[in-house]
Structures are given as structure tokens and as C-alpha cells.
Write a protein that holds these residues in place. Structure first.
Motif, mmCIF file in Angstrom:
data_model
loop_
_atom_site.group_PDB
_atom_site.id
_atom_site.type_symbol
_atom_site.label_atom_id
_atom_site.label_comp_id
_atom_site.label_asym_id
_atom_site.label_seq_id
_atom_site.Cartn_x
_atom_site.Cartn_y
_atom_site.Cartn_z
ATOM 1 N N ILE A 53 -13.056 8.474 8.138
ATOM 2 C CA ILE A 53 -13.023 7.281 7.844
ATOM 3 C C ILE A 53 -13.340 7.551 6.507
ATOM 4 O O ILE A 53 -12.825 6.746 4.912
ATOM 5 C CB ILE A 53 -13.974 6.576 8.141
ATOM 6 N N THR A 54 -13.701 8.218 5.432
ATOM 7 C CA THR A 54 -14.143 8.247 4.454
ATOM 8 C C THR A 54 -13.097 9.174 3.661
ATOM 9 O O THR A 54 -12.441 7.857 2.383
ATOM 10 C CB THR A 54 -15.211 9.755 4.193
ATOM 11 N N PHE A 55 -11.559 9.418 4.399
ATOM 12 C CA PHE A 55 -10.530 10.291 3.438
ATOM 13 C C PHE A 55 -10.043 8.632 4.049
ATOM 14 O O PHE A 55 -9.115 8.362 2.711
ATOM 15 C CB PHE A 55 -10.477 11.428 4.357
ATOM 16 N N ALA A 56 -9.619 8.427 4.921
ATOM 17 C CA ALA A 56 -9.088 6.837 5.014
ATOM 18 C C ALA A 56 -9.156 5.950 3.868
ATOM 19 O O ALA A 56 -8.224 5.405 3.266
ATOM 20 C CB ALA A 56 -9.394 6.278 6.516
ATOM 21 N N SER A 57 -10.649 5.783 3.582
ATOM 22 C CA SER A 57 -10.964 4.753 2.821
ATOM 23 C C SER A 57 -10.936 4.600 1.318
ATOM 24 O O SER A 57 -10.381 4.412 0.159
ATOM 25 C CB SER A 57 -12.178 4.875 2.729
ATOM 26 N N ALA A 58 -10.480 6.613 1.319
ATOM 27 C CA ALA A 58 -10.206 6.701 -0.151
ATOM 28 C C ALA A 58 -8.437 6.767 -0.576
ATOM 29 O O ALA A 58 -7.984 5.870 -1.604
ATOM 30 C CB ALA A 58 -10.270 8.325 -0.596
ATOM 31 N N GLY A 59 -8.482 6.868 0.437
ATOM 32 C CA GLY A 59 -6.437 5.969 0.531
ATOM 33 C C GLY A 59 -6.242 5.005 0.192
ATOM 34 O O GLY A 59 -5.377 4.654 -0.634
ATOM 35 N N CYS A 60 -7.539 4.215 1.052
ATOM 36 C CA CYS A 60 -6.896 2.714 0.666
ATOM 37 C C CYS A 60 -6.956 2.179 -0.559
ATOM 38 O O CYS A 60 -5.966 1.584 -1.234
ATOM 39 C CB CYS A 60 -7.852 1.986 1.699
ATOM 40 N N MET A 61 -7.849 2.727 -1.022
ATOM 41 C CA MET A 61 -8.281 2.392 -2.699
ATOM 42 C C MET A 61 -7.113 2.495 -3.105
ATOM 43 O O MET A 61 -6.904 2.281 -4.260
ATOM 44 C CB MET A 61 -9.707 3.252 -2.885
ATOM 45 N N MET A 62 -6.145 4.258 -3.363
ATOM 46 C CA MET A 62 -5.745 4.908 -4.007
ATOM 47 C C MET A 62 -4.582 4.113 -3.842
ATOM 48 O O MET A 62 -3.431 2.980 -4.463
ATOM 49 C CB MET A 62 -4.922 6.175 -3.926
#
Lengths: 535, 109
Positions: free
Chosen positions: A115-124
Motif C-alpha cells: 500500500i505504501t509503495f502503491a501510494s508513492a506510485g500514485c503520487m508520481m
């Protein structure tokens, strides 16, 4: 370098945090306990967005941020607004996951890393101003969400939903990529500002015009370029429409939403949509939003999106009517909500000034998109959270029949579910009403009366199936012998729901204030909407 | 006949992309679908690299290599995607003993 780290703070917190969570999970003796740290990471990232808000407050700030990243990422207020939605959605979803995974014996640390990495991807993805960055952000986000969908490893539905989501999502990514490659070939740029500039200028091949018959050859090449660019644009729209689940690219939505563990469903309904709409805003309005340029491509896509919007509303709502599962109903209704947002999107390239002098029609529409995404995020997290709360291991609340009589057996839980369902349905004074109101106002401002009417009719259809949940809970008794949902005991979910409910009420009480923030967010954006403001 | 031009590469990659897309839509084996996606991604890589090769130089004389850089990213991400995809296919096989997408039909409208 210092600037760069400062602007990247929301993403860096999540990326470094994700790696730390992975290490902690690998070395700790017992599973679990990572939900609160994950939520804290998300909230810290959200706090960083709030702190950066003033650093994106003037054109000079934006220029500094843009030069720090060479045009790869934009750290304007649009990005920060979207990042805030993503951080909020991710944080609340991981709080919900803490209780849900524990209750259903799924507690494994990987979920929180994903979930944390996916959120980073969303922000990118939300901040990307380069096609390469769009692709990387999209895939970072998607790969995490695919794995979260498949998280119930022994459950066949979860695996099926994940397979469908993965295959269609990868197909969509390939379409998007081919479109990006063609755009690159036609313009020589991968950055959105460069593509926009190259398309706005008429085609020029050095030396060709001076040759015999050169003018004709040049005009043929110009025609070819315009055709290819339109094809590329359609491919990019298709790729992004898959991610937001717009009809006719919605086939994966119900299966993935139903199969995924409910916190993952809440997460992908909220953050993936926010990020994909952000990318759409940048790519469509940023590159093709120029109504005055030579190619004048803005004539084409709003019409296309209008049809996608109406198709999403109508099909999402009509199929939602006949569902027997609440989770699946929410999936179809999320397709319909995507349609409402797309309806506001249609108006975003319009550059006429508003009568009140408050920016342009297009800016107000883009602000409606952002406001809707925020309102939808809080209402939807709440609705899925309440649905989770209404069930426990082996006695999950999934279908309408499961929740029959819940109002008598467990009034507090039923009240929570009703509250968020009413916000999704758009009943005032909840925030969902004002979100729809803004979209309808934007459509009317741009004289899309038919679109506004379609939206109102569809909201009315939506109210019917949302209210069915309430009718089931309060006016029906469970059939004798049928399985009935037993609410789980979870202070964590209660806390999340109370927090979300406060947000729904506060935003519903002061819609103008929050719409003002959204308007500020789009008024000072790097390329897209700011450029539309200067005709 | 002249030498091989940009058009040849573009036509080849368009054909590859179409073969991949049609294969994805027609075939029902999830492993074949994965292969079709790889084919589409490689068609994209070919397009990017070919465009980059024929890109006119900047006024300064330097050629930007965005297309090639893009292709590298696509290759790296495609590998990650294949890993996740195969894991999901394997995991579905463990639960249901099927690899065909037709058989993944527990959930209906």
C-alpha cells in the motif's frame, strides 16, 4: 538538490517508509502491528503536502520547482491537492486494513509495504509532467494494487479478480505506451510542455519548402502528423480510461472490487482514481487543451469524453440496480461516479471568463474535478469501512440479504453505513451533494445542458439503489435460517469512521471553503489550466 | 529498392502491436495473454528506438535520447509486470487448477 528533496518530501516519506516497513516485517518475530506505522507514514506525507502548499504559491516558486526536476514532475498545488487525497485515502485504508486483516486471519506485513509503495506510485502519477514519468508512476501504482487484489491467496474470487485486473490493466498500459511512443515520434519530446509547444507550431522540415513541390510534401506531412497525433491521443485516453474504470473499459472493475480484500477495494476506489484523473488532467488539458494552436485538438476529445461520461453513468447505474452484493453495487456505482467526474472533465479546456471574474469556466470545472475526488474519497472510505465493520470472520456483510435487519440488531453500525451511503447518494447536507452540484454547475456554465440533465437523471437512479441498502437494513427482517452479518468489534475502524464522518460533515457544511482550495489548486498549475487562462 | 527507412520499422512495429492486441483479445489462455502483452510492449520499444534513430539533431548538433531511455524503462517495468502477472496466474492455478481466462468465471453480473 535541497529544493529537490524538499519538493519530493511527500513521495520520499512513503518510499523510504515502504523500505523500512519491509525490513521491520522481515525481522520482527510476530506478524502484524504495521497498520498504525503505515497510516502514520501516509499522514506524515499528507502533512508534508500541506506544508509545501505555500511553497507552490507563486509562479516563481513553480519555476523553481520545475527546474529542480527538469520537467519530469510538477510540484504545483494541483499535485499537492491530489497527493493529499492519496495520502488521506492510503492512511485511512491502512487503518481499516489493520482491523480487517486481523479479523479475517490475513494479517501479513506485505500488505502495508504494497500500500505504501502503491501510494508513492500514485503520487508520481498525479504529478507527472513527462510521458516516461506517467508510465513509471502508473506501473508502480498498478503493480502494488494488483498484488493487493490477490492478497486473499486461498480465495478463488480474489485470484480471479486480480487476474482480470492484471491482464486488462497491462493491456491498457500497453495502449497508453504505444500512444506515448507515437507522440514522441511526432514531436521529438516526451515532456508534456515540449509536446504542447511542438504541436502548437506548424510542422517545418528544414529545406523542404524550398524544393520543388516542397509545399505540397509539407502539407501532406502535416496531415499525416495530425492524424497520428489524434490516434495517439485516443490510445492515451483509452489507457487512462481503463484506470478510472470508465465504460467501455470497465469490465475489470466489479470483479476486482469484489475479489479484493475490502481495505484494498477502498484503497483502489479512492487513490487510483485520484491519480489517474490527475494524469488525465495533465495530459489532456496540458497537451491537447490548447484551443488556439495550429492543430486545435481540443475540438475532439471533450466530445469523446462526454460520451464516455454518459455511458459510464448510465451503464454503471443501471447495472448497479440489479446487484445482490453491496460490494459489487459499490463497484458499479464507482463507475457511475467516474462518469460524473468525467462530465466535469469535458468542460476543463474552456477558456471563457466566468461572469463573477473568478477565473475561467475551465478552471472552475477542473476545481470541480478535484473537489469531487476529495468528496468521493472520504465518502467511499467511510462506506467500505462501515461495510467491513458490519461483518466478521465467516459472517461477512456482502449481500443485501446479509444486512437485513441490521438496523434493529446493531443500530450504531447500521447508522454508520447509512451515513456514508447517503453521502455517496448525494443527499444534502453531506459533501456528496455539493460535489455533484459543482459538476452540474460547471456543465451548465459551459452550456452542456444535456450533460447536466443526464447527470441529474442518473443521480436520481443512483438514489434508488443506495436507499435499497437502508430499506434492507431498517425495514426487512432476515430470512429464517439465512446467514446474517455480525459486526466485528473494532475500535480502530470506529475511529476511522468517526474521523471520516467529521470530514464529510465539515466539507458539507463549508463546501465553498473547500471548493475555494480546489480552485486555488488549479489556478496556479504548471502547464494545463494556467495556460488556458491566458487566451 | 532503397535502404531500410523509418517507415519500415514503424510498419513492422504497428504489425507486431496489432498481432499482440488481437491475440490478447482472441486467445483465452492467460499465459498466451501475457505473451501478447509482452509482444505489444516490445512493439512499443521498437517504435521508440526507431523514432529516436531518425530524430533530427537539435540546433546545437546533439541528439536527445529520450526514446532510448524510455525503451529502457519499458523493458525494466515489463520484467516487473511479468513477475507479478505470473505470480497471479500461478496463485489462481493453485486455488482452482485453471489457466484459461474462460474458466475464471466465479463472479457473474
Amino acid at each position: 538538490m535541497k529544493d529537490m528533496l524538499l519538493y519530493l518530501l511527500p513521495i520520499v516519506i512513503l518510499a523510504v517508509g515502504g523500505f523500512s516497513l519491509m525490513l521491520v516485517d522481515a525481522f520482527q518475530k510476530e506478524e502484524g502491528g504495521l497498520a498504525i506505522p503505515t497510516a502514520m507514514l501516509h499522514f506524515a506525507s499528507g502533512a508534508a503536502c500541506l506544508a509545501l502548499w505555500n511553497y507552490a504559491g507563486s509562479p516563481a516558486d513553480l519555476a523553481r520547482a520545475a527546474s529542480a526536476f527538469n520537467g519530469w514532475l510538477a510540484f504545483d498545488r494541483t499535485t499537492l491537492f491530489l497527493d493529499l487525497i492519496i495520502a488521506l485515502g492510503g492512511g485511512l485504508a491502512s487503518l481499516l486494513a489493520g482491523s480487517y486483516l486481523n479479523e479475517h486471519k490475513l494479517e501479513r506485513g506485505e500488505f502495508y509495504t504494497l500500500i505504501t509503495f502503491a501510494s508513492a506510485g500514485c503520487m508520481m502519477l498525479a504529478g507527472a509532467t513527462d510521458l516516461i514519468m506517467v508510465f513509471i508512476g502508473l506501473e508502480t501504482m498498478s503493480l502494488g494494487v494488483y498484488a493487493m487484489t490477490a492478497f486473499r491467496r486461498t480465495n478463488a474470487r480474489s485470484q480471479e479478480g486480480a487476474l482480470k485486473y492484471f491482464l486488462l490493466g497491462s493491456f491498457a498500459a500497453a495502449l497508453l505506451l504505444y500512444g506515448s511512443a507515437l507522440l514522441y515520434g511526432m514531436t521529438g519530446h516526451t515532456d508534456l510542455a515540449g509536446i504542447r509547444a511542438a504541436l502548437a507550431a506548424p510542422l517545418d522540415v528544414p529545406g523542404l519548402a524550398a524544393q520543388e513541390g516542397g509545399a505540397l510534401a509539407l502539407s501532406v506531412q502535416q496531415t499525416v502528423r495530425d492524424r497520428v497525433v489524434i490516434l495517439a491521443m485516443v490510445l492515451v485516453i483509452a489507457g487512462l480510461a481503463f484506470k478510472i474504470g470508465a465504460v467501455p473499459f470497465h469490465m475489470w472493475v466489479p470483479d476486482a472490487y469484489e475479489g479484493a480484500p475490502t481495505p484494498a477495494t477502498a484503497y483502489m476506489a479512492v487513490t487510483v482514481k485520484a491519480a489517474a484523473f490527475g494524469a488525465m488532467l495533465r495530459v489532456l488539458v496540458g497537451v491537447f487543451g490548447d484551443t488556439t494552436g495550429a492543430a486545435s485538438l481540443a475540438g475532439g476529445w471533450p466530445g469523446l469524453l462526454a460520451w464516455l461520461a454518459v455511458a459510464s453513468m448510465v451503464i454503471g447505474n443501471l447495472v448497479a440496480l440489479s446487484q445482490s452484493s453491496i460490494k459489487r453495487m459499490l463497484a458499479y456505482s464507482s463507475i457511475a461516479h467516474g462518469g460524473y467526474i468525467l462530465a466535469a472533465f469535458v468542460v476543463t479546456p474552456r477558456a471563457e471568463l466566468l461572469p463573477g471574474g473568478e477565473g475561467t469556466v475551465g478552471q472552475s470545472a477542473a476545481a470541480s474535478v478535484l473537489f469531487y475526488l476529495l468528496a468521493y474519497a472520504v465518502s467511499n472510505i467511510g462506506a467500505f469501512g462501515a461495510l467491513m465493520l458490519a461483518g466478521s470472520r465467516g459472517k461477512e456483510a456482502v449481500s443485501y440479504d446479509d444486512v437485513a435487519g441490521l438496523g434493529k440488531r446493531h443500530p450504531a453500525v447500521a447508522l454508520a453505513l447509512s451515513f456514508f451511503i447517503l453521502s455517496l447518494a448525494g443527499i444534502p447536507p453531506m459533501v456528496g451533494f455539493f460535489a455533484k452540484y459543482n459538476v452540474i454547475r460547471s456543465a451548465l456554465e459551459a452550456n452542456y445542458t444535456w450533460l447536466a440533465i443526464a447527470l441529474m437523471v442518473n443521480s436520481a437512479i443512483g438514489v434508488y439503489y443506495y436507499l435499497r441498502v437502508l430499506v434492507k437494513m431498517y425495514m426487512h427482517d432476515p430470512a429464517p435460517g439465512a446467514t446474517r452479518a455480525e459486526p466485528m468489534v473494532s475500535p480502530g475502524i470506529w475511529l476511522t469512521l468517526i474521523f471520516t464522518a467529521v470530514l464529510v460533515l465539515v466539507m458539507g457544511a463549508m463546501p465553498q471553503t473547500f471548493f475555494g482550495y480546489a480552485l486555488e489548486a488549479v489556478k496556479l498549475a504548471v502547464a494545463p489550466v494556467a495556460a488556458a487562462a491566458t487566451p | 529498392m532503397g535502404s531500410i527507412q523509418l517507415t519500415h520499422y514503424l510498419v513492422l512495429s504497428a504489425v507486431l502491436f496489432s498481432v499482440g492486441a488481437v491475440g490478447f483479445l482472441v486467445r483465452r489462455n492467460s499465459l498466451v495473454a501475457l505473451m501478447c502483452i509482452e509482444l505489444m510492449l516490445n512493439a512499443v520499444n521498437l517504435t521508440l528506438v526507431a523514432f529516436n534513430r531518425w530524430m533530427p539533431a537539435n540546433p546545437g548538433g546533439a541528439v536527445a535520447h529520450h526514446g532510448q531511455v524510455f525503451a529502457f524503462f519499458v523493458i525494466a517495468v515489463a520484467a516487473a509486470e511479468a513477475a507479478v502477472g505470473l505470480a497471479i496466474v500461478l496463485s489462481l492455478y493453485r486455488v482452482r487448477k485453471v489457466v484459461r481466462t474462460d474458466d475464471a468465471n466465479l463472479m457473474k453480473e
